[in-house]
Design a protein around this motif. Sequence first.
Motif, PDB file in Angstrom:
ATOM      1  N   LYS A 133       0.899  -1.341  -0.015  1.00 30.43           N
ATOM      2  CA  LYS A 133       0.036  -0.230   0.008  1.00 30.43           C
ATOM      3  C   LYS A 133       0.820   1.232   0.009  1.00 30.43           C
ATOM      4  O   LYS A 133       0.734   2.170  -0.596  1.00 30.43           O
ATOM      5  CB  LYS A 133      -0.746  -0.049   1.132  1.00 30.43           C
ATOM      6  N   THR A 134       2.019   1.354   0.757  1.00 29.22           N
ATOM      7  CA  THR A 134       2.807   2.467   0.823  1.00 29.22           C
ATOM      8  C   THR A 134       3.515   2.563  -0.597  1.00 29.22           C
ATOM      9  O   THR A 134       3.639   3.790  -1.141  1.00 29.22           O
ATOM     10  CB  THR A 134       3.948   2.117   1.811  1.00 29.22           C
ATOM     11  N   VAL A 135       3.899   1.576  -1.384  1.00 24.15           N
ATOM     12  CA  VAL A 135       4.439   1.616  -2.865  1.00 24.15           C
ATOM     13  C   VAL A 135       3.217   2.327  -3.742  1.00 24.15           C
ATOM     14  O   VAL A 135       3.621   3.206  -4.388  1.00 24.15           O
ATOM     15  CB  VAL A 135       4.846   0.302  -3.156  1.00 24.15           C
ATOM     16  N   GLU A 136       1.866   1.882  -3.376  1.00 20.60           N
ATOM     17  CA  GLU A 136       1.021   2.067  -4.382  1.00 20.60           C
ATOM     18  C   GLU A 136       0.799   3.908  -4.188  1.00 20.60           C
ATOM     19  O   GLU A 136       0.576   4.527  -4.987  1.00 20.60           O
ATOM     20  CB  GLU A 136      -0.204   1.414  -3.985  1.00 20.60           C
ATOM     21  N   ASN A 137       0.761   4.077  -2.822  1.00 21.44           N
ATOM     22  CA  ASN A 137       0.749   5.578  -2.601  1.00 21.44           C
ATOM     23  C   ASN A 137       1.852   6.347  -2.979  1.00 21.44           C
ATOM     24  O   ASN A 137       1.641   7.350  -3.594  1.00 21.44           O
ATOM     25  CB  ASN A 137       0.507   5.683  -0.945  1.00 21.44           C
ATOM     26  N   HIS A 138       2.977   5.990  -2.949  1.00 15.86           N
ATOM     27  CA  HIS A 138       4.110   6.474  -3.500  1.00 15.86           C
ATOM     28  C   HIS A 138       3.815   6.707  -5.011  1.00 15.86           C
ATOM     29  O   HIS A 138       4.426   7.850  -5.534  1.00 15.86           O
ATOM     30  CB  HIS A 138       5.556   5.929  -3.253  1.00 15.86           C
ATOM     31  N   LEU A 139       3.606   5.570  -5.582  1.00 16.64           N
ATOM     32  CA  LEU A 139       3.562   5.642  -6.998  1.00 16.64           C
ATOM     33  C   LEU A 139       2.356   6.908  -7.526  1.00 16.64           C
ATOM     34  O   LEU A 139       2.661   7.555  -8.576  1.00 16.64           O
ATOM     35  CB  LEU A 139       3.174   4.473  -7.761  1.00 16.64           C
ATOM     36  N   GLY A 140       1.386   6.690  -6.672  1.00 14.75           N
ATOM     37  CA  GLY A 140       0.237   7.782  -7.091  1.00 14.75           C
ATOM     38  C   GLY A 140       0.790   9.179  -6.964  1.00 14.75           C
ATOM     39  O   GLY A 140       0.444  10.052  -8.062  1.00 14.75           O
ATOM     40  N   ARG A 141       1.633   9.410  -6.113  1.00 13.57           N
ATOM     41  CA  ARG A 141       2.264  11.004  -5.934  1.00 13.57           C
ATOM     42  C   ARG A 141       3.322  10.955  -7.045  1.00 13.57           C
ATOM     43  O   ARG A 141       3.332  12.432  -7.679  1.00 13.57           O
ATOM     44  CB  ARG A 141       2.632  11.207  -4.652  1.00 13.57           C
ATOM     45  N   VAL A 142       3.916  10.004  -7.558  1.00 11.10           N
ATOM     46  CA  VAL A 142       4.880  10.186  -8.279  1.00 11.10           C
ATOM     47  C   VAL A 142       4.250  10.456  -9.746  1.00 11.10           C
ATOM     48  O   VAL A 142       4.664  11.590 -10.530  1.00 11.10           O
ATOM     49  CB  VAL A 142       5.731   8.674  -8.537  1.00 11.10           C
ATOM     50  N   TYR A 143       2.823   9.793 -10.091  1.00 15.46           N
ATOM     51  CA  TYR A 143       2.326   9.960 -11.527  1.00 15.46           C
ATOM     52  C   TYR A 143       1.891  11.473 -11.443  1.00 15.46           C
ATOM     53  O   TYR A 143       2.033  12.275 -12.372  1.00 15.46           O
ATOM     54  CB  TYR A 143       1.127   9.259 -11.633  1.00 15.46           C
ATOM     55  N   VAL A 144       1.312  11.965 -10.369  1.00 19.48           N
ATOM     56  CA  VAL A 144       1.063  13.390 -10.265  1.00 19.48           C
ATOM     57  C   VAL A 144       1.876  14.461 -10.480  1.00 19.48           C
ATOM     58  O   VAL A 144       1.763  15.520 -11.395  1.00 19.48           O
ATOM     59  CB  VAL A 144       0.157  13.454  -8.979  1.00 19.48           C
ATOM     60  N   LYS A 145       3.031  14.260  -9.747  1.00 17.60           N
ATOM     61  CA  LYS A 145       4.121  15.149  -9.881  1.00 17.60           C
ATOM     62  C   LYS A 145       4.764  15.088 -11.210  1.00 17.60           C
ATOM     63  O   LYS A 145       5.154  16.414 -11.646  1.00 17.60           O
ATOM     64  CB  LYS A 145       5.043  14.764  -8.881  1.00 17.60           C
ATOM     65  N   LEU A 146       4.891  13.974 -11.977  1.00 15.45           N
ATOM     66  CA  LEU A 146       5.570  13.888 -13.350  1.00 15.45           C
ATOM     67  C   LEU A 146       4.366  14.330 -14.403  1.00 15.45           C
ATOM     68  O   LEU A 146       4.888  14.156 -15.687  1.00 15.45           O
ATOM     69  CB  LEU A 146       6.197  12.711 -13.356  1.00 15.45           C
ATOM     70  N   GLY A 147       3.407  14.370 -14.063  1.00 17.86           N
ATOM     71  CA  GLY A 147       2.314  14.578 -15.071  1.00 17.86           C
ATOM     72  C   GLY A 147       2.117  13.304 -16.291  1.00 17.86           C
ATOM     73  O   GLY A 147       1.723  13.350 -17.391  1.00 17.86           O
ATOM     74  N   ILE A 148       2.195  12.145 -15.526  1.00 17.27           N
ATOM     75  CA  ILE A 148       1.832  10.878 -16.506  1.00 17.27           C
ATOM     76  C   ILE A 148       0.769  10.174 -15.846  1.00 17.27           C
ATOM     77  O   ILE A 148       0.216  10.330 -14.707  1.00 17.27           O
ATOM     78  CB  ILE A 148       3.242  10.159 -16.359  1.00 17.27           C
ATOM     79  N   CYS A 149       0.451   8.890 -16.452  1.00 18.96           N
ATOM     80  CA  CYS A 149      -0.677   8.334 -16.197  1.00 18.96           C
ATOM     81  C   CYS A 149      -0.213   6.816 -15.667  1.00 18.96           C
ATOM     82  O   CYS A 149      -1.109   6.027 -15.091  1.00 18.96           O
ATOM     83  CB  CYS A 149      -1.208   7.985 -17.319  1.00 18.96           C
ATOM     84  N   GLY A 150       1.191   6.238 -15.934  1.00 22.06           N
ATOM     85  CA  GLY A 150       1.331   4.931 -15.242  1.00 22.06           C
ATOM     86  C   GLY A 150       2.798   4.606 -15.795  1.00 22.06           C
ATOM     87  O   GLY A 150       3.668   5.392 -16.048  1.00 22.06           O
ATOM     88  N   ARG A 151       3.316   3.266 -15.586  1.00 23.66           N
ATOM     89  CA  ARG A 151       4.394   2.712 -15.532  1.00 23.66           C
ATOM     90  C   ARG A 151       5.011   3.010 -16.942  1.00 23.66           C
ATOM     91  O   ARG A 151       6.625   2.980 -16.957  1.00 23.66           O
ATOM     92  CB  ARG A 151       4.502   1.401 -15.162  1.00 23.66           C
ATOM     93  N   ARG A 152       4.487   2.861 -17.789  1.00 20.60           N
ATOM     94  CA  ARG A 152       5.040   2.754 -19.237  1.00 20.60           C
ATOM     95  C   ARG A 152       5.692   4.205 -19.628  1.00 20.60           C
ATOM     96  O   ARG A 152       6.588   4.465 -19.985  1.00 20.60           O
ATOM     97  CB  ARG A 152       3.876   2.627 -20.561  1.00 20.60           C
ATOM     98  N   GLU A 153       4.647   5.061 -19.291  1.00 19.81           N
ATOM     99  CA  GLU A 153       5.416   6.778 -19.263  1.00 19.81           C
ATOM    100  C   GLU A 153       6.565   6.882 -18.425  1.00 19.81           C
ATOM    101  O   GLU A 153       7.335   7.678 -18.489  1.00 19.81           O
ATOM    102  CB  GLU A 153       4.186   7.684 -19.076  1.00 19.81           C
TER     103      GLU A 153
END
Length: 379
Positions: free
Chosen positions: A353-373
């Motif tokens: 869950k911590t990993v999921e939360n971190h990734l969510g914030r990463v996507y917002v900050k970088l303006g991307i939608c997922g792992r491929r981007e």
Amino acid sequence: MADLIDRALAGGRFFAESVDLVPWCLALIALAHSDRVDAARAEIDRARVGRRGPASPAEYAFFCISSGSASWRAGDVRLTEREGLAGLEALSGEDSDVVTMSLSASCTHMAVLASLERGDLATASGLLHRFDDRWPEPPAVLSLVRMQRARVAEALARDEPTETLRLARSLADADLRSGAENPATSWRAFAVLALLRLGEHEQAAELAQTHLARAREWGAPSDVGGALRLRARTDPDRRAALLDEAVAVLEFAPDRLQRAWTLADLGEFYRVTRRRSEAREVLRRAAELGHACGSGVLQARVVDALAALGDRPRSMMFTGLESLTASERRVADLAGAGRSNRDIAQDLFVSPKTVENHLGRVYVKLGICGRRELAHVLA
């Protein structure tokens, strides 16, 4: 010294045959302090690839300490902080024994220095308080000397020169008891800065000269350059010559952060002596290098110096990958390499869950939608 360490590490065989990671880690720290940062990183990479099975929290912390020490010597503030915090996170669930305490002290030391360099005094102080809460009466072990250095740096950042000097002198006592002193982590540098703030210029100059002599004996360019810069702070008549020499010495040294600070000092000297065009050129070099290192404190100082020259410096606020916190960047790097959330959680000793939360914030900050981007951004 560095050649002896190289032979002792034996191209990765020392790690492969060792059951105790303490001497391996200490050898890598010594190698980095000898300015052999690339060699230290190569050994760490070999060890990671050759590791048998998943690492225990303690083993993971050893890797973090080795990598973080090499990163600090290279002037990489962001990676130093990431490694320090990662080690602390891995150790947070372990028993509060001497081994965990020693490793936590080293990880805290790295994270505190990096936080202070970013300009985040609150985080640095919080890390020290967290360590003290867990170990209010720690046993006397060598790793606590590193904690003491973190405390000295934090006291200086709080602008408490009397306390800084007291703590620096206690470090001197620890060096005397151990029978060894490394110019890369010498108490004298802190003491000189504290004495200058206390108006004890003559004593500061004498101590800075001793520090420079010890650094020359050690011979590592990063330490010699840093000691020359410190000596310049105490000798106004020779400031330009000492800073010029420091810049020349640091030109090919691995410590980019020390080089950036020296350029900032030289640019400030040019500014106050009305050599405006030279000041602009040198300060802009310092700004670019400080930005690359991740030093918020240096960037703020350079912006002020350029503004005093009438410049309008480009925005130096962190954007993109640089906007990520240390924990977010660790998760992003692993996710970009194709690791699953469960694998990342296991590697970093956190919950999925911590990993999921971190990734969510990463996507917002970088303006991307997922792992491929994400993989594309990290490439």
